[in-house]
Design a protein around this motif. Structure first.
Motif, mmCIF file in Angstrom:
data_model
loop_
_atom_site.group_PDB
_atom_site.id
_atom_site.type_symbol
_atom_site.label_atom_id
_atom_site.label_comp_id
_atom_site.label_asym_id
_atom_site.label_seq_id
_atom_site.Cartn_x
_atom_site.Cartn_y
_atom_site.Cartn_z
ATOM 1 N N GLN A 68 0.950 -1.480 0.344
ATOM 2 C CA GLN A 68 0.040 -0.473 0.115
ATOM 3 C C GLN A 68 1.346 1.324 -0.059
ATOM 4 O OE1 GLN A 68 -2.147 -0.259 3.815
ATOM 5 N NE2 GLN A 68 -4.021 -1.670 2.323
ATOM 6 N N ILE A 69 1.304 1.105 0.972
ATOM 7 C CA ILE A 69 2.717 2.373 1.124
ATOM 8 C C ILE A 69 3.462 2.377 -0.594
ATOM 9 C CG2 ILE A 69 5.127 3.320 1.720
ATOM 10 C CD1 ILE A 69 4.239 2.503 4.474
ATOM 11 N N LYS A 70 3.991 1.580 -1.166
ATOM 12 C CA LYS A 70 4.928 1.502 -2.423
ATOM 13 C C LYS A 70 3.499 1.950 -3.925
ATOM 14 C CE LYS A 70 7.848 -1.415 -4.024
ATOM 15 N NZ LYS A 70 8.865 -2.588 -3.973
ATOM 16 N N THR A 71 2.891 1.565 -3.281
ATOM 17 C CA THR A 71 1.831 1.629 -4.137
ATOM 18 C C THR A 71 1.095 3.390 -4.465
ATOM 19 O OG1 THR A 71 -0.044 0.665 -3.770
ATOM 20 C CG2 THR A 71 0.688 -0.348 -5.610
ATOM 21 N N GLY A 72 1.264 3.653 -2.695
ATOM 22 C CA GLY A 72 1.326 5.122 -2.437
ATOM 23 C C GLY A 72 -1.127 4.810 -2.080
ATOM 24 N N ASN A 73 -1.208 4.182 -2.285
ATOM 25 C CA ASN A 73 -2.988 3.795 -1.414
ATOM 26 C C ASN A 73 -2.925 3.557 0.414
ATOM 27 O OD1 ASN A 73 -3.739 3.388 -4.125
ATOM 28 N ND2 ASN A 73 -3.128 0.719 -4.071
#
Length: 95
Positions: A68-73
């Motif tokens: 989630q952090i990596k994808t910005g979600n």
């Protein structure tokens, strides 16, 4: 009546034998330590064992959060953060 040094030596020898046999029999009675653990301590030991068996890191959750952090979600509202902080404070004060 005269007591010779030889007779005195024999009396002392018998006295010392009785004294030493008495002390060894008393030592046998008191020999050894005894340990008893309270019920609360036993429960604490069981809880510690159960805690050790739990994984330290919840890998699934960590991986999900990383994605989630990596994808910005990854979004957490301020209300959720405040709610967790307050609930933790309340629990800490009760315990």
């Amino acid at each position: 009546m005269k007591i010779s040094s030889e007779q005195l030596g024999q009396v002392l020898k018998v006295y010392n034998q009785k004294k030493s046999s008495k002390s060894t029999s008393e030592a046998k009675k008191t020999k050894g330590d005894k340990l008893s653990i309270s019920t609360g301590a036993k429960e604490l030991q069981e809880a510690k064992k159960a805690l050790k068996n739990q994984p330290q890191i919840r890998k699934e959750k960590v991986e999900r959060l990383k994605k989630q952090i990596k994808t910005g979600n990854y979004n957490v509202s301020g209300e959720e953060v405040a709610e967790k902080m307050l609930s933790r404070t309340i629990v800490d004060n009760l315990v």
